[in-house]
Design an enzyme around this catalytic site. Structure first.
Site, PDB file in Angstrom:
ATOM      1  N   CYS A  64       0.809  -1.220   0.000  1.00 48.11           N
ATOM      2  CA  CYS A  64       0.000   0.000   0.000  1.00 48.11           C
ATOM      3  C   CYS A  64       0.842   1.269   0.000  1.00 48.11           C
ATOM      4  O   CYS A  64       0.306   2.373   0.008  1.00 48.11           O
ATOM      5  CB  CYS A  64      -0.950  -0.028   1.186  1.00 48.11           C
ATOM      6  N   HIS A 122      -2.246   8.264   5.770  1.00 47.06           N
ATOM      7  CA  HIS A 122      -2.501   6.955   5.172  1.00 47.06           C
ATOM      8  C   HIS A 122      -3.938   6.564   5.523  1.00 47.06           C
ATOM      9  O   HIS A 122      -4.685   6.129   4.670  1.00 47.06           O
ATOM     10  CB  HIS A 122      -1.486   5.935   5.686  1.00 47.06           C
ATOM     11  N   GLU A 166      -0.790   5.325  13.309  1.00 46.22           N
ATOM     12  CA  GLU A 166      -0.450   6.562  12.586  1.00 46.22           C
ATOM     13  C   GLU A 166      -0.658   7.775  13.485  1.00 46.22           C
ATOM     14  O   GLU A 166       0.186   8.683  13.514  1.00 46.22           O
ATOM     15  CB  GLU A 166      -1.291   6.677  11.312  1.00 46.22           C
ATOM     16  N   LYS A 213      -9.054   8.307   1.884  1.00 53.08           N
ATOM     17  CA  LYS A 213      -9.614   6.952   1.769  1.00 53.08           C
ATOM     18  C   LYS A 213     -11.032   6.870   2.316  1.00 53.08           C
ATOM     19  O   LYS A 213     -11.768   5.941   1.992  1.00 53.08           O
ATOM     20  CB  LYS A 213      -8.720   5.938   2.481  1.00 53.08           C
ATOM     21  N   HIS A 252      -9.593   2.546  -0.353  1.00 54.87           N
ATOM     22  CA  HIS A 252      -8.141   2.336  -0.344  1.00 54.87           C
ATOM     23  C   HIS A 252      -7.747   1.760  -1.701  1.00 54.87           C
ATOM     24  O   HIS A 252      -8.042   0.606  -2.002  1.00 54.87           O
ATOM     25  CB  HIS A 252      -7.781   1.388   0.785  1.00 54.87           C
ATOM     26  N   PHE A 265       1.684  -3.441   4.141  1.00 54.74           N
ATOM     27  CA  PHE A 265       2.070  -4.770   4.627  1.00 54.74           C
ATOM     28  C   PHE A 265       3.526  -5.029   4.250  1.00 54.74           C
ATOM     29  O   PHE A 265       4.000  -4.557   3.214  1.00 54.74           O
ATOM     30  CB  PHE A 265       1.221  -5.852   3.952  1.00 54.74           C
TER      31      PHE A 265
END
Lengths: 402, 424
Positions: B174, B314, B325, B346, B351, B410
């Site tokens: 991502c 994010h 975050e 998002k 996403h 990830f």
């Protein structure tokens, strides 16, 4: 401003020939070299399987081992070999700021699950519902992580503690060229001084054979020299391969007392459409950038030729012309022995170049038949070539450090 | 005299942007919808969702245009649409002859079930196993399914736009879109090129992709009201919503851009990256890798933390991401964090995975240019552990001249980018 020298201070190789420098030098010093292939499991195709390796020695935790697919084992293992070889294993003061670039594919399938679904879809009353119910009950979450390309880098971070940065490049052979190239270019420009860079590929996968065969690229006959395959239609023999390099700025290596195998002088790369003549034209443009350093018999060539007819023939034409002009010495087609490891090919060729330069001895011919001649002088430089089976042309020039 | 940054490096500008998402095609439509807070998340109609716990996504199911190369996959077509817009509005070179290299964030596209089944069904049964029949089908392929190596997406874009040299195609989960920008930025900073085309694309939403993320418990299951499902930073967030889209940016040496009279959309001030070694899908409990990426970006830009005026988060809407975050931002910026608004695009587009970093870079730049902060929608239930000004629900006019954009993925991927208004 003069560019920073790019030193190779660690090499980690795992292939069908075994692991590390000694196994590869031993096998590649004999003519013909051993032919380690699996003929039964994937018939009508042959592949070069990875030699047995003691996974616990580089990936000690079973929990980590279970989270990976076989090609990720190969890559994580080879990365560990490179770090150990460079004297960096277990040294967080270096590993925590080392930059990692990995070239690889991914997308492993669960062959049993796919097979069940393909068979069942055939007669299913409601194919959509059938598919979903099997995916929901049969897919393993660990396989999802195992099939993600960037999880090789993720596993290298977790297992070996390389955490400066991690980047994963995709795109078959060209990804390997790009990975080594970006690391070398950044070091040369002062944008980093310590890199772990490499790639991994697992050949013992029916899903990968399926993917490559959809392009019609697999070799179906007896395995033989890559140079001989185009005359019979051409094709790839896949090989399981893991290859990682530790690259450092000269100053960084000297400050920690690391000895170099060799230095990377240049990495150049381009792409072409692969219309007849296009790859050759791209190759000619790239050679122009390095031709002054192609000085004759003391420049060995380690070719990544895949055996696919068009690029293999056009590369051979270019190498023939360079040899006729007295620019290069003996040529070796590495895929004859190792198979094609796609993303891992170029890092492996740079690693094998580094080893030969440090030992001051080029490899024995991998194939009889004239194109691969014995070396007459020790190598001063080695030209590693990568002409992708489908796209991408690249060269790396590696030089002995005296 | 040549313009150089605080470390004597080339200064890099963004001179073209393009995007396509579930909100629509093109920068103008996307920005209008984003500021209005109108969600692009819908019920999935592309494939049967029988049995799935998540049945919503930010899909691109509208006609994206005839110029979008009809015989290619959606992921490729989206990339072409975004790249064309960026190249055209940069006015640099022309489509088919772009004067620089290509850097792409590409998903690991694979054959989908329709394709696998077509090949299998086109092949007579043989004596071997099911998969051998599939491979035999590949060998004698009459199904019409084409070859799709991992290099293909970047290659077709390179072909169409005439970029120079071997494309670099990255996949850092991502964070991919941000990684592609970062590598292009480094290339221009060291003077290896004067311009680069950067594209991030994601158009690969199919049944297996949804199920895989569901198996990791990463997706929202708030299916009843699709547009309300993505709830980053809120107390009732329950996972992310998958989305499709693509974004493209033209990066250009600032002096070269000025010399040709180009419009400067923004300056890229810095980038930072730090890998996590804790877990395959989770951050270190002390958030040190995320903190490291943000700090490195701020240092690389030659700024003090107080200079950051807005954060494009994010902000996925998962329990784990948003908590970590928020914690990392508070750790880096301290008291100052109370005066830095943070929003998550998002919440509106979902996403977009591989494309997200590039898409949010485009939205960050639009935030700077328009002096409007896009909202974090669906923020109705505060999370007492997240003390951020998330620009809840309604866009806010505000000057934001120096913006931090975060992307995490990830595999321990953490990338932060800093965009700024002129002057360089």
């Amino acid at each position: 401003m003069s560019e920073t020298e790019v030193w190779i201070t660690g090499v980690g190789l795992l292939s069908c020939l075994g692991e590390g420098e000694e196994a590869h030098v031993r096998a590649l010093g004999t003519t013909p070299p051993p032919l380690n292939v699996e003929r039964e499991k994937f018939a009508p195709y042959v592949v070069h399987p990875v030699a047995p390796f003691n996974i616990d020695s580089q990936i000690p935790r079973r929990g980590d081992q279970r989270q990976m697919q076989p090609w990720q084992h190969i890559g994580t293992y080879a990365a560990g070999l490179a770090l150990s070889d460079a004297g960096l294993a277990g040294k967080p003061e270096f590993l925590s700021r080392a930059d990692l670039i990995v070239a690889c594919g991914g997308n492993d399938r669960d062959i049993a699950v796919d097979s069940t679904i393909l068979e069942g879809l055939h007669g299913a009353n409601n194919p959509g519902a059938f598919l979903n119910s099997h995916l929901l009950s049969d897919l393993r979450p660990t396989l999802f992580l195992g099939q993600l390309p960037n999880l090789l880098a993720g596993n290298i971070s977790i297992v070996h503690k390389v955490t400066g940065s991690t980047r994963t490049f995709m795109g078959e052979e060209g990804a390997g060229v790009g990975a080594v190239g970006v690391a070398a270019w950044r070091i040369a420009a002062g944008q980093g001084d310590l890199f772990l860079v490499g790639g991994a590929s697992g050949a013992e996968r029916k899903d990968l054979l399926f993917n490559i065969e959809l392009g019609g690229f697999l070799w179906k006959g007896e395995p033989g020299p890559v140079w001989d395959r185009p005359a019979e239609g051409g094709g790839i023999v896949l090989g399981s391969l893991g290859a990682f390099l530790v690259l450092e700025s000269r100053a960084h290596a000297e400050a920690r007392g690391a000895k170099p195998y060799a230095r990377i002088l240049k990495v150049v790369a381009d792409r072409s459409s692969r219309e007849p003549g296009a790859a050759r034209a791209a190759g000619d443009r790239l050679v122009a950038a390095i031709e002054p350093q192609l000085t004759g018999a003391d420049v060995g060539v380690l070719s990544g030729a895949t055996g696919v007819a068009l690029p293999t023939n056009e590369e051979r034409g270019l190498l023939d012309d360079l040899a006729a002009k007295g620019r290069i010495g003996p040529v070796r087609g590495a895929a004859t022995v190792l198979g094609s490891g796609l993303e891992a090919d170029f890092p492996a060729l740079i690693g094998l170049s580094a080893i030969a330069l440090r030992r001051r001895e080029f490899y024995a011919p991998f194939a009889a038949g004239g194109f691969e001649q014995p070396a007459t002088v020790p190598p001063e430089r080695i030209l590693a070539t990568s002409w992708g089976h489908w796209r991408g042309e690249g060269f790396g020039l590696v030089e002995r450090v005296s | 005299m040549a313009t150089r940054d605080h470390q004597g490096r080339h200064v890099i500008a963004v001179t073209g942007i393009g995007c396509v998402t579930s909100l629509g095609r093109g920068v103008e439509d996307n920005w209008r919808e984003l500021v209005a807070g109108r969600s692009g998340v819908r019920r999935i109609k592309r494939f049967p969702t029988d049995g799935m716990s998540t049945t919503i996504a930010g899909l691109i199911d509208f006609d994206i245009g005839a110029d979008a190369v009809a015989d290619r996959t959606l992921t490729e077509r989206l990339a072409h649409v975004a790249a064309r817009e960026a190249v055209e509005n940069a006015g640099l070179g022309r489509v088919g002859d772009f004067p620089g290299p290509l850097f792409m964030a590409v998903p690991p596209v694979e054959y989908n079930w329709d394709e696998r089944r077509a090949i299998y069904d086109h092949t007579p049964p043989g004596p071997g196993a099911v998969y051998d029949r599939l491979i035999a089908g590949a060998r004698h392929n009459t199904s019409g399914v084409g070859y799709f190596p991992f290099g293909r997406i970047a290659d077709t874009v390179a072909d169409s736009f005439g970029t120079k040299g071997l494309p670099i195609a990255v996949q850092t989960a991502c964070a991919s879109g941000a990684t592609a920008i970062q590598i292009a930025f480094e290339t221009l900073r060291r003077g290896d090129a004067e311009a680069a085309l950067v594209v991030g694309t994601e158009g690969f939403l199919h049944e297996e992709a949804v199920i895989r993320f569901s198996l990791l418990s990463a997706l929202s299951t708030a299916n009843e009201f699709p547009e309300k499902a993505a709830k980053p930073f809120s107390g009732n967030r329950d996972g992310f919503v998958m989305g499709e889209g693509a974004a493209a940016l033209i990066l250009e040496d600032y002096d070269a851009a000025r010399a040709r009279g180009a419009e400067i959309y923004a300056i890229i001030r810095g980038c930072g990256e730090k890998a996590d070694d804790f877990h395959r899908t989770r951050s270190k409990p002390d958030a040190s890798a995320i903190i490291g990426a943000i700090r490195r970006a701020v240092d690389d830009a030659g700024l003090s933390p107080e200079a950051i005026q807005y954060v494009n988060a994010h902000g996925t809407g998962t329990e784990e991401n948003d908590k970590m975050e928020a914690f990392a931002l508070t750790s880096v910026f301290g008291e100052h964090m109370k005066s830095i608004p943070v929003s998550s695009n998002k919440s509106i587009v979902g996403h977009t995975l591989t494309a997200a970093g590039a898409l949010e870079a485009v939205f960050s730049i639009l935030t700077i240019r328009n002096s409007v902060l896009p909202p974090t929608i669906n923020y109705e239930v505060p999370d007492p552990d997240i003390q951020l000004d998330v620009v809840p629900n309604v866009a806010r006019p505000a000057r934001a001249e120096i913006v931090l954009s975060n992307s995490f993925g990830f595999g321990g991927q953490n990338v932060s980018l800093i965009f700024a208004a002129e002057p360089a």
